[in-house]
Scaffold this active site. Sequence first.
Site, PDB file in Angstrom:
ATOM      1  N   ALA A   1     -65.164  55.586   9.061  1.00 50.95           N
ATOM      2  CA  ALA A   1     -64.946  55.479   7.830  1.00 50.95           C
ATOM      3  C   ALA A   1     -64.169  56.925   6.630  1.00 50.95           C
ATOM      4  O   ALA A   1     -64.600  58.233   7.277  1.00 50.95           O
ATOM      5  CB  ALA A   1     -65.732  55.236   6.950  1.00 50.95           C
ATOM      6  N   ALA A   2     -62.804  56.649   6.740  1.00 50.12           N
ATOM      7  CA  ALA A   2     -62.078  58.157   6.119  1.00 50.12           C
ATOM      8  C   ALA A   2     -63.230  58.789   4.596  1.00 50.12           C
ATOM      9  O   ALA A   2     -63.412  59.612   4.842  1.00 50.12           O
ATOM     10  CB  ALA A   2     -61.501  57.394   5.270  1.00 50.12           C
ATOM     11  N   CYS A   3     -64.660  58.406   4.077  1.00 48.94           N
ATOM     12  CA  CYS A   3     -65.310  58.787   2.885  1.00 48.94           C
ATOM     13  C   CYS A   3     -66.406  59.499   4.044  1.00 48.94           C
ATOM     14  O   CYS A   3     -67.190  60.145   3.705  1.00 48.94           O
ATOM     15  CB  CYS A   3     -65.471  57.729   2.626  1.00 48.94           C
ATOM     16  SG  CYS A   3     -66.582  56.260   2.948  1.00 48.94           S
ATOM     17  N   HIS A   4     -66.510  59.439   5.208  1.00 51.77           N
ATOM     18  CA  HIS A   4     -67.691  60.139   6.270  1.00 51.77           C
ATOM     19  C   HIS A   4     -66.599  61.285   6.333  1.00 51.77           C
ATOM     20  O   HIS A   4     -65.702  61.933   7.381  1.00 51.77           O
ATOM     21  CB  HIS A   4     -68.096  59.534   7.343  1.00 51.77           C
ATOM     22  CG  HIS A   4     -68.878  58.252   6.398  1.00 51.77           C
ATOM     23  ND1 HIS A   4     -69.294  56.871   7.474  1.00 51.77           N
ATOM     24  CD2 HIS A   4     -69.627  57.815   5.449  1.00 51.77           C
ATOM     25  CE1 HIS A   4     -70.203  56.004   6.975  1.00 51.77           C
ATOM     26  NE2 HIS A   4     -70.209  56.963   5.493  1.00 51.77           N
TER      27      HIS A   4
END
Length: 415
Positions: A355-358
């Site tokens: 995930a891009a937000c991790h």
Amino acid sequence: MADEKKVYLDYNATTPLEPEVIGAITSSLTEEWGNPSSSHDAGVKAKKVIDEARCNVANMIGAKSSDIIFTSGGTEGNNMIIQTAVKYAYHDMSNGYPGGDNRDKLPHFITSNLEHDSVKLVLEHLAEEGTASVTFVPASSKTGQVDVDDVLSAIRPSTCMITVMLANNETGVIQPIKLISEKLRQINQSRKSLPKILLHTDAAQAIGKIEVDVEDLGVDYLTVVGHKFYGPRIGAIYVRNLGDKDVPLYPMLYGGGQERNYRPGTENTVMIAGLGKAAELVVKNIICYKNHLSSVRDYLEIKLQATFKDRIHLNGKFATSERLPNTCNVSILSDKLQGHKVLSNCRILQASIGAACHSQNRPSPILLAIGVPESVARNALRLSVGRETTKDDIDCVIQDLIQAVNQLENHITET
């Protein structure tokens, strides 16, 4: 180096705007700039655009236009739906639930351990502050899905909502929402004096890649995220028979009364126009989109296995589970080929390890949750193809991965 062609394989993170979407946005900027609440011609033109977009979004998911509310995106939509369930539960539990224990003093949510942070962290926060209790049902290491019976066995008298994503953003595994719905309907009919258990699915990753129909799924709520299907960065939520007491919706904001008082604030007509156009394209082309994505993704996996042979581990590919047609989560086995290192040494491939937000330097919690060993999960690459991706692009990516692997394993330093 700077002039080398780049191949973007991170379409699960975000997608570019389709040309037709850009056209709808541009037209709205110049032609439908009025306040949709105004009664003069400029306002009427803007309101017409919003009404048309609402119909397009509804058609895309098999819903009624009156059941669609526009939001700023998936995070707002998920928060709004979860907060609604809390208020709904407290409204019905003032005297406690019959047959309950101390746990049933709080509204109870059931979810999976695969959820996006806009669901997971909201529920964790509610639990930490003592507003709700949460059961995180673990996914099976044999299917990558939550087991329907495990979900239903977690139900308590105080359970107010089950929320499970439609498709996972990292593995692409499609969750059994329809089966949960069918069994939950029977349970709700037998709860008698207890309030209905609401069912929500975050469909952010599924829309635009597979057919999504709220009637077929049987959900009460569904989250739509525009930038995942070549639309702008706004979203919408679906609420079954919006306005009926059976499936409530409570606003998080209060103001001018737009969106039937559920989501006040002057509407973002320009972005809504773009979202409506993106939805219209999905309705027209979903079969073509799905077939193309599947063909290119399958070609990618064949090439990976032919190139790296038994060093390839496909994460989340299970014989009995369906995946999104565009998603390939893969590890190249070696103690030197952690995913973030491989991507750092790629010249043309643009992708992610999850995930891009991790964090980009730790193994994915999603992969660990479905039983992928930590040493394998650390090497994961999430490769998600798009509508524009060609087999020639895949050939370029394979060559790029070969040179990146060679650099890391042979300690080659470019000068």
